[in-house]
Write a protein that holds these residues in place. Structure first.
Motif, PDB file in Angstrom:
ATOM      1  N   GLN A 245       0.827  -1.209   0.000  1.00  0.00           N
ATOM      2  CA  GLN A 245       0.000   0.000   0.000  1.00  0.00           C
ATOM      3  C   GLN A 245       0.859   1.255   0.000  1.00  0.00           C
ATOM      4  N   SER A 246       1.953   1.233   0.792  1.00  0.00           N
ATOM      5  CA  SER A 246       2.843   2.396   0.835  1.00  0.00           C
ATOM      6  C   SER A 246       3.512   2.611  -0.512  1.00  0.00           C
ATOM      7  N   ASN A 247       3.907   1.523  -1.152  1.00  0.00           N
ATOM      8  CA  ASN A 247       4.551   1.650  -2.472  1.00  0.00           C
ATOM      9  C   ASN A 247       3.583   2.231  -3.498  1.00  0.00           C
ATOM     10  N   ARG A 248       2.323   1.792  -3.446  1.00  0.00           N
ATOM     11  CA  ARG A 248       1.332   2.345  -4.381  1.00  0.00           C
ATOM     12  C   ARG A 248       1.156   3.840  -4.129  1.00  0.00           C
ATOM     13  N   ALA A 249       1.168   4.210  -2.858  1.00  0.00           N
ATOM     14  CA  ALA A 249       1.009   5.633  -2.531  1.00  0.00           C
ATOM     15  C   ALA A 249       2.171   6.452  -3.080  1.00  0.00           C
ATOM     16  N   HIS A 250       3.384   5.932  -2.953  1.00  0.00           N
ATOM     17  CA  HIS A 250       4.549   6.635  -3.506  1.00  0.00           C
ATOM     18  C   HIS A 250       4.422   6.763  -5.016  1.00  0.00           C
ATOM     19  N   ALA A 251       3.972   5.691  -5.686  1.00  0.00           N
ATOM     20  CA  ALA A 251       3.853   5.711  -7.146  1.00  0.00           C
ATOM     21  C   ALA A 251       2.810   6.717  -7.602  1.00  0.00           C
ATOM     22  N   PRO A 255       0.578  10.674   0.163  1.00  0.00           N
ATOM     23  CA  PRO A 255       1.302  10.397   1.416  1.00  0.00           C
ATOM     24  C   PRO A 255       1.338   8.891   1.673  1.00  0.00           C
ATOM     25  N   ALA A 256       2.519   8.421   2.118  1.00  0.00           N
ATOM     26  CA  ALA A 256       2.709   6.980   2.302  1.00  0.00           C
ATOM     27  C   ALA A 256       3.122   6.691   3.743  1.00  0.00           C
ATOM     28  N   GLN A 257       2.910   5.422   4.134  1.00  0.00           N
ATOM     29  CA  GLN A 257       3.240   5.027   5.508  1.00  0.00           C
ATOM     30  C   GLN A 257       4.740   5.020   5.745  1.00  0.00           C
ATOM     31  N   TYR A 258       5.493   4.639   4.721  1.00  0.00           N
ATOM     32  CA  TYR A 258       6.945   4.549   4.866  1.00  0.00           C
ATOM     33  C   TYR A 258       7.622   5.656   4.057  1.00  0.00           C
ATOM     34  N   PRO A 259       8.801   6.106   4.472  1.00  0.00           N
ATOM     35  CA  PRO A 259       9.400   7.301   3.849  1.00  0.00           C
ATOM     36  C   PRO A 259       9.919   7.092   2.428  1.00  0.00           C
TER      37      PRO A 259
END
Length: 698
Positions: A245-251, A255-259
């Motif tokens: 989910q965090s990777n999708r948010a970065h793409a 805002p993502a869970q991980y930096p």
């Protein structure tokens, strides 16, 4: 489980910078033996663009903490796999907790595992682990606080390591500083978030927990399916979903869970081994070998080069290489406070019964580098056992250095430096020296197995390696000193402890032979002859030209007069010197030796006749002796010493029999005389008793 790790998947995104790899050493009970085999390939053999793989962080949970501890210590992948191949589950690990059954504590205990595996087989060194500069996280569950605790190497110790792999019911919980800890598998079997927090963006996961999803009936099977598989797989899947989910948010620019984007690189294997109930070394070795084979295939599938048989990486302090070697050494002897001379202290300590034993493990990480360096220095660990210092004391830091002097016929010195603390917390340094001189024949054995020791308060003006900046030892008067010896029995036992870490059987043999040949060359740099201290030998009995010659000396804590009285009472020798039997003076009116006395006795199992021709009370006595096929001369010197009496005795032997038996008789005579002097020291150090009292010295 690891869906999405394929190219373009949510767990294999484009990274936002260079790859920052982290090792994820997940648990899996004894299945982690497979993990050890993988580390041999990933740490030592795999190449990416011609370079070794580098890992900026490592996380360990449950059984994976053992690999993590070895990695933090600096061990190579080869050394880690070799440790597992040498592990015997029945002999060294599994032990029923009979006492704990009454308290319903656990089925098994970890006592043997601590001593026989962690310390003896794997050689974990907590000083090195705690001082590691590598980024790492150990996971253990804090029962008292009901939370997962993630610890760096500096905060770890053996208790916490054992706790991190203590499955409830099977192994007892571990109490550390009033808090109770158990295996962290109930919370996580792979702490991916800790690796991400350390800055890693590519997580290399070795997963051996079964993902087959088959249910088996029975209490044991159900325990591991729930406690291990359900908990471990469930928590891992949760973490993978969060990362996806965090990777999708970065793409998508949200805002993502991980930096940063995180890539998951898994190696998953169904290992045909039970999590705990493993009973043979062969089973563990098979799992290790499977790990090596599978990792090589895995690397080639991903375009990584594999250099089979390449030297292990020497990364980190204490790393082991293919040409590494370790062995154990045990030396024992006597010591005393207040005297700086090692021999004097040993003899005083012998009379008082004050003993010291060193139990050392010598580790040479790279034999080739050790031999090439002029100051051949390597690390040692172990313990010092000395009651007058407080019992068994662990060595905090130790080293041994072999320093050959230039020139043929010169001495070779082995210098030991051992830092430890006594029971009161006082920091001390024990310095030991073996000096292999240019002595003839088997005197070489005495030199190579004799360690003179001195104890000093520890000084802290040291460099980073723990040695004095000027290369010298502590200054001042030693607190304690003495002399330790390696007995023949201990030497034979030591030979059985040699373990080479080369990758092939031939390489291991060559490593041991190279070290042995080097040591023998250094020890035998020259030969010479012992010079007598006496200048009043009968002309025909001079040491020069004798078939056998022995020189012995000793300091005893008694005045010369008392030693003299015991020495000239020849008929009482057999009471303390077993090699003198049936001593009888030819003149029955004589009870003590004097000039002209003739006496007959049995020594070394042979009857001989002796005649005293030198007798100066209380300083000197000497006698000729003869038997069929042999004759010789034996002389004694007693000198006042600040600590009692210095006794020197020398003997020559000539004739057919000494010539034929010289290889045996030369060391045997020295040993016998050494024992004689030792017994003299013990007898004369006893308080005098009234005449006629039981046990009185006669």
């Amino acid at each position: 489980m690891f869906e999405g790790t394929h190219a373009g998947g949510p767990l294999a995104p484009e990274l936002d910078g260079p790859s920052r790899r982290a090792l994820i050493l997940a648990g899996g009970g004894l299945k982690v033996a497979f993990q050890a085999g993988v580390l041999q390939v990933w740490l030592d053999e795999a190449r990416d663009g011609g370079k070794r793989l580098e890992f900026m962080h490592a996380d360990g949970a449950s059984g994976g903490v053992f690999q993590l501890a070895m990695w933090c210590q600096g061990m190579s992948g080869h050394r880690i796999t070799e440790n597992w191949r040498r592990t015997s589950p029945i002999h060294a690990a599994l032990e029923l907790n009979c006492r704990g059954w009454l308290r319903a504590e656990s089925l098994l205990t970890m006592r043997k595992f601590r001593t026989r595996v962690l310390r003896d087989t794997w050689g974990l060194d907590w000083q090195r682990i705690q001082a590691s500069t590598r980024s790492a996280t150990f996971n253990v569950f804090d029962v008292s606080g009901q939370r997962l605790v993630t610890l760096p190497p500096a905060q770890m110790n053996e208790d916490l390591l054992v706790a991190a792999a203590s499955l409830p019911g099977w192994c007892p919980p571990v109490t550390v500083r009033g808090r109770t800890y158990i295996d962290g598998v109930l919370a996580t079997d792979a702490n991916l978030e800790a690796a991400i927090a350390a800055g890693a963006n590519e997580l290399w996961v070795i997963w051996t927990v079964s993902t087959a999803g088959r249910w088996r009936n029975g209490p044991v099977a159900e325990y591991f399916q729930v406690i291990v598989e359900a908990c471990a797989n469930g928590s891992l899947q949760r973490d993978l979903d969060r990362i996806a989910q965090s990777n999708r948010a970065h793409a998508e620019g949200r805002p993502a869970q991980y930096p940063h984007p995180v890539r998951i690189v898994p190696l998953v294997q169904e290992v045909p081994l039970h999590y705990l109930l493993v009973f043979t070394r062969r089973s563990l070795k098979a799992a290790v070998d499977l790990g090596v084979r599978r990792a090589r295939e895995w690397c080639r599938e991903r375009g990584l080069d594999v250099c089979v048989g390449s030297s292990p990486a020497t990364v980190g302090e204490g790393a082991a290489v293919a040409g590494g070697l370790d062995f154990r050494e045990s030396m024992a002897g006597t010591v005393a406070f207040g005297a700086s001379d090692a021999l004097v202290s040993a003899q005083l300590g012998d009379a008082r019964g004050d003993e010291m034993t060193l139990r050392l493990k010598v580790e040479i990480d790279d034999v080739d580098a050790f031999l090439a360096n002029r100051r051949h220095r390597t690390a040692v660990s172990g313990s010092i056992d000395c009651e007058i210092l407080g019992g068994v004391l662990p060595i905090e830091r130790g080293s041994v250095t072999l320093v050959p002097e230039n020139g043929t016929g010169r001495a070779t010195t082995m210098e030991y430096r051992l830092d430890f603390a006594d029971r009161t917390g006082r920091e001390l340094t024990l310095l030991g020296t073996k000096t292999v001189r240019n002595d003839p024949g088997l005197a070489l054995w005495r030199d190579a197995t004799t360690l003179d020791v001195q104890l000093f308060p520890r000084q802290h003006h040291l460099n980073g390696s723990g040695h004095h900046l000027n290369g010298s030892g502590p200054a001042g008067t030693p607190v304690l000193s003495g002399r330790l010896r390696l007995s023949l029995r201990s030497f034979l036992r030591q030979l059985s402890t040699f373990h080479a870490t080369a990758t092939t059987p031939l390489g291991r043999v060559q490593t041991v032979l190279a070290f042995g040949a080097f040591f023998l060359r250094q020890a035998a740099r020259g030969t010479g002859s012992t010079v007598s201290e006496f200048d009043q030998w009968p002309q025909e009995e001079q040491p020069k030209g004798a078939k056998v010659f022995a020189h012995n000396e000793r300091i005893v804590p008694a005045p010369p007069e008392r030693v003299w009285d015991l020495l000239v009472a020849a008929q009482g020798w057999s009471k303390f010197y077993a090699n003198a039997q049936f001593v009888a003076l030819a003149d029955p009116r004589q009870h003590r030796l004097r000039r002209g006395s003739v006496f007959r006795w049995v020594t070394f199992g042979a009857p001989i006749t002796s005649e005293v021709n030198t007798c100066e009370r209380p300083a000197r006595i000497g006698w000729r002796w003869w038997r069929r096929g042999a004759h010789g001369y034996h002389i004694w010197l007693l000198e006042p010493h600040e600590r009692g009496t210095r006794i020197v005795t020398e003997e020559t032997q000539r004739g057919v029999l000494p010539g034929l038996t010289r290889p045996i008789m030369q060391p045997l005579l020295w040993l016998a005389h050494n024992y004689w002097l030792r017994q003299l020291g013990r007898r004369t150090s006893r308080p005098p008793q009234p005449a006629g009292a039981k046990g009185a010295l006669r």
